[in-house]
Design a protein around this motif. Structure first.
Motif, PDB file in Angstrom:
ATOM      1  N   GLU A 166     -31.173  12.019  10.584  1.00 24.90           N
ATOM      2  CA  GLU A 166     -30.714  11.143   9.503  1.00 24.90           C
ATOM      3  C   GLU A 166     -31.886  10.451   8.810  1.00 24.90           C
ATOM      4  N   GLU A 167     -32.864  10.012   9.605  1.00 28.38           N
ATOM      5  CA  GLU A 167     -34.048   9.370   9.028  1.00 28.38           C
ATOM      6  C   GLU A 167     -34.789  10.345   8.124  1.00 28.38           C
ATOM      7  N   SER A 168     -34.892  11.566   8.578  1.00 29.34           N
ATOM      8  CA  SER A 168     -35.578  12.593   7.799  1.00 29.34           C
ATOM      9  C   SER A 168     -34.849  12.863   6.488  1.00 29.34           C
ATOM     10  N   ALA A 169     -33.523  12.960   6.549  1.00 30.75           N
ATOM     11  CA  ALA A 169     -32.729  13.221   5.335  1.00 30.75           C
ATOM     12  C   ALA A 169     -32.887  12.092   4.320  1.00 30.75           C
ATOM     13  N   VAL A 170     -32.843  10.855   4.793  1.00 27.67           N
ATOM     14  CA  VAL A 170     -33.013   9.696   3.900  1.00 27.67           C
ATOM     15  C   VAL A 170     -34.414   9.704   3.300  1.00 27.67           C
TER      16      VAL A 170
END
Length: 156
Positions: free
Chosen positions: A48-52
């Motif tokens: 999720e951090e990567s996607a954001v």
């Protein structure tokens, strides 16, 4: 031994539009096509951090309340390449669309009502998006190029 690469992409939705990026990097196999913003997951980074992070780096849009819609396995047999991409949607996001990596991608808002007819979006992404937008189910998609570079899309 080659191992699959882990990738993410994130598609923000707003006002009946979705933000995609046009690949302007000449060596990209999706040169001048519209694709979801995304990239590789960094070591020890949550999906999720990567996607954001990738979405904000490429579009200026800050995603909130991510929804994992599915996974796409990209398999390119002629070059023995495999990437696994986790696909997120964001219906709650902020910020203005901004070209932040103009040597790689230019972000654009694309109407959701007729994206299925938009030939600037590779057909395999259109196939995934058609199912993902209409379904509440997690999608498992395989996009596979054979030895003749013919592409096949399947859903499990």
């Amino acid at each position: 031994m080659n191992r699959p690469k882990i990738q993410v992409c994130c598609i923000p939705f707003r006002n009946e539009k979705m933000a995609l990026v046009r690949r302007v990097k000449k060596k990209a196999n999706t040169f001048m096509q519209l694709i979801p913003a995304g990239g590789h997951v960094e070591n020890c980074e949550k999906l999720e951090e990567s996607a954001v992070r990738e979405l904000e780096e490429e579009t200026g849009i800050k995603a909130n309340n991510l929804e994992l819609k599915g996974v796409i396995s990209f398999i390119t047999r002629p070059i023995n390449d495999h990437a696994i991409c986790f696909v997120y949607f964001s219906n709650t996001n902020s910020g203005e669309l901004e070209a932040k990596e103009i040597d790689k991608v230019i972000p654009e808002w694309v109407a959701t009502f007729n994206f299925e007819e938009n030939n600037d979006i590779p057909f395999y992404y259109r196939e995934f998006l058609k199912k993902a937008v209409k379904s509440n189910h997690f999608l498992n998609c395989v996009v596979e190029w054979n030895e003749l570079y013919e592409v096949n899309v399947s859903f499990n």
